[in-house]
Design a protein around this motif. Structure first.
Motif, short mmCIF file in Angstrom:
data_model
loop_
_atom_site.label_atom_id
_atom_site.label_comp_id
_atom_site.label_asym_id
_atom_site.label_seq_id
_atom_site.Cartn_x
_atom_site.Cartn_y
_atom_site.Cartn_z
N TYR A 29 14.52 -11.88 -17.66
CA TYR A 29 15.03 -10.65 -17.08
C TYR A 29 14.09 -9.51 -17.49
CZ TYR A 29 19.42 -12.16 -15.04
OH TYR A 29 20.35 -12.72 -14.22
N PHE A 30 12.92 -9.50 -16.89
CA PHE A 30 11.98 -8.46 -17.27
C PHE A 30 11.55 -7.65 -16.05
CE2 PHE A 30 7.91 -10.39 -15.92
CZ PHE A 30 8.24 -11.73 -15.81
N THR A 31 11.15 -6.42 -16.33
CA THR A 31 10.67 -5.52 -15.30
C THR A 31 9.16 -5.36 -15.45
OG1 THR A 31 10.85 -3.50 -16.59
CG2 THR A 31 12.85 -4.27 -15.49
N SER A 32 8.57 -4.61 -14.56
CA SER A 32 7.12 -4.41 -14.63
C SER A 32 6.71 -3.73 -15.93
CB SER A 32 6.64 -3.60 -13.43
OG SER A 32 7.28 -2.34 -13.38
N SER A 78 16.06 -21.52 -15.30
CA SER A 78 16.75 -20.32 -14.81
C SER A 78 15.79 -19.47 -14.00
CB SER A 78 17.29 -19.51 -15.98
OG SER A 78 18.22 -20.25 -16.73
N THR A 79 16.29 -18.99 -12.88
CA THR A 79 15.45 -18.17 -11.99
C THR A 79 16.24 -16.94 -11.53
OG1 THR A 79 16.18 -19.41 -10.04
CG2 THR A 79 14.15 -20.15 -11.12
N ARG A 80 15.52 -15.97 -11.06
CA ARG A 80 16.16 -14.83 -10.41
C ARG A 80 15.21 -14.27 -9.37
NH1 ARG A 80 15.43 -9.47 -12.39
NH2 ARG A 80 13.72 -9.35 -13.89
N TYR A 81 15.78 -13.63 -8.36
CA TYR A 81 15.00 -13.16 -7.22
C TYR A 81 15.45 -11.76 -6.81
CZ TYR A 81 13.75 -18.07 -6.68
OH TYR A 81 13.28 -19.35 -6.89
N ALA A 82 14.52 -11.03 -6.24
CA ALA A 82 14.87 -9.78 -5.58
C ALA A 82 15.73 -10.11 -4.36
CB ALA A 82 13.61 -9.03 -5.16
N ASP A 83 16.65 -9.24 -4.04
CA ASP A 83 17.52 -9.49 -2.89
C ASP A 83 16.73 -9.66 -1.60
OD1 ASP A 83 20.22 -7.29 -4.00
OD2 ASP A 83 19.77 -9.37 -4.48
N SER A 84 15.61 -8.97 -1.52
CA SER A 84 14.82 -8.99 -0.29
C SER A 84 14.15 -10.33 -0.01
CB SER A 84 13.74 -7.89 -0.34
OG SER A 84 12.90 -8.08 -1.45
N VAL A 85 14.03 -11.18 -1.03
CA VAL A 85 13.36 -12.47 -0.84
C VAL A 85 14.27 -13.66 -1.09
CG1 VAL A 85 11.19 -11.39 -1.54
CG2 VAL A 85 12.47 -12.75 -3.21
N GLN A 104 0.83 -1.20 0.00
CA GLN A 104 0.00 0.00 0.00
C GLN A 104 0.87 1.25 0.00
OE1 GLN A 104 -2.91 -0.06 3.10
NE2 GLN A 104 -4.14 1.55 2.17
N GLY A 105 0.60 2.13 -0.93
CA GLY A 105 1.33 3.39 -1.02
C GLY A 105 2.69 3.30 -1.68
N LYS A 106 3.02 2.12 -2.19
CA LYS A 106 4.33 1.94 -2.81
C LYS A 106 4.18 1.48 -4.26
CE LYS A 106 6.87 0.90 1.43
NZ LYS A 106 7.84 -0.03 2.08
N GLU A 107 5.28 1.58 -5.00
CA GLU A 107 5.26 1.13 -6.39
C GLU A 107 5.34 -0.40 -6.46
OE1 GLU A 107 7.39 4.99 -8.54
OE2 GLU A 107 8.32 3.01 -8.65
N ARG A 108 4.86 -0.92 -7.56
CA ARG A 108 4.95 -2.36 -7.77
C ARG A 108 6.42 -2.73 -7.96
NH1 ARG A 108 0.43 -5.02 -11.57
NH2 ARG A 108 -0.72 -3.61 -10.19
N GLU A 109 6.83 -3.83 -7.32
CA GLU A 109 8.23 -4.22 -7.38
C GLU A 109 8.38 -5.69 -7.77
OE1 GLU A 109 10.10 -3.78 -3.57
OE2 GLU A 109 8.90 -5.35 -2.63
N PHE A 110 9.49 -5.97 -8.36
CA PHE A 110 9.83 -7.33 -8.79
C PHE A 110 10.10 -8.22 -7.58
CE2 PHE A 110 11.66 -10.70 -11.14
CZ PHE A 110 12.80 -11.10 -10.47
N VAL A 111 9.63 -9.46 -7.66
CA VAL A 111 9.89 -10.45 -6.61
C VAL A 111 10.73 -11.61 -7.14
CG1 VAL A 111 8.84 -12.10 -5.01
CG2 VAL A 111 7.76 -9.87 -5.39
N ALA A 112 10.24 -12.25 -8.20
CA ALA A 112 10.93 -13.43 -8.73
C ALA A 112 10.50 -13.68 -10.16
CB ALA A 112 10.63 -14.66 -7.88
N ALA A 113 11.36 -14.37 -10.91
CA ALA A 113 11.03 -14.72 -12.29
C ALA A 113 11.75 -16.00 -12.67
CB ALA A 113 11.42 -13.59 -13.25
N THR A 164 10.71 -19.24 -3.35
CA THR A 164 11.08 -20.09 -4.47
C THR A 164 9.98 -20.03 -5.53
OG1 THR A 164 12.28 -21.59 -3.00
CG2 THR A 164 11.72 -22.40 -5.21
N ILE A 165 10.38 -19.70 -6.74
CA ILE A 165 9.45 -19.68 -7.87
C ILE A 165 9.61 -20.98 -8.65
CG2 ILE A 165 11.06 -18.45 -9.40
CD1 ILE A 165 8.60 -17.03 -10.60
#
Length: 123
Positions: free
Chosen positions: A104-107, A57-64, A41-50, A69-70
């Motif tokens: 490797y995609f963004t929103s 092949s996978t990639r993750y945000a540092d925060s998770v 809430q109140g924040k921009e949409r952010e990447f989590v995992a792909a 696991t995706i």
């Protein structure tokens, strides 16, 4: 036209786990990179995992990283996000996303969004 529908969100205590699911209809997912994003809430949409179309092949945000696991099951047209060791800061609406190109995609690159599922982590 592909549609994505998420499920599995809910309320969980800090340290708990949830598994989010995303099912696709209208098109097979096996040719596409898939991902999860979240928006607090109140924040921009952010990447989590792909992950790549094959799932190899996978990639993750540092925060998770190390906690989430995706994965995907192309035979079932499903994508999953296993979330462990949840923290209050993980509270957000989680969105499933499809991209026709690289994992490797963004929103801004997302071609199709799901409607979102709420995850709330209490302290």
């Amino acid at each position: 036209q592909v549609q994505l529908v998420e499920s599995g969100g809910g309320l969980v205590q800090a340290g708990g786990s949830l598994r989010l699911s995303c099912v696709a209809s209208g098109r097979t997912l096996s040719s596409y990179a898939m991902g999860w994003f979240r928006q607090a809430q109140g924040k921009e949409r952010e990447f989590v995992a792909a992950l790549s179309s094959s799932g190899s092949s996978t990639r993750y945000a540092d925060s998770v990283k190390g906690r989430f696991t995706i994965s995907r099951d192309n035979a079932k047209n499903m994508v999953y996000l296993q979330m462990n060791s949840l923290k209050p800061e993980d509270t957000a609406v989680y969105y499933c996303a499809l991209n026709h190109g690289s994992y490797y995609f963004t929103s801004r690159d997302v071609d199709t969004w799901g409607q979102g599922t709420q995850v709330t982590v209490s302290s």
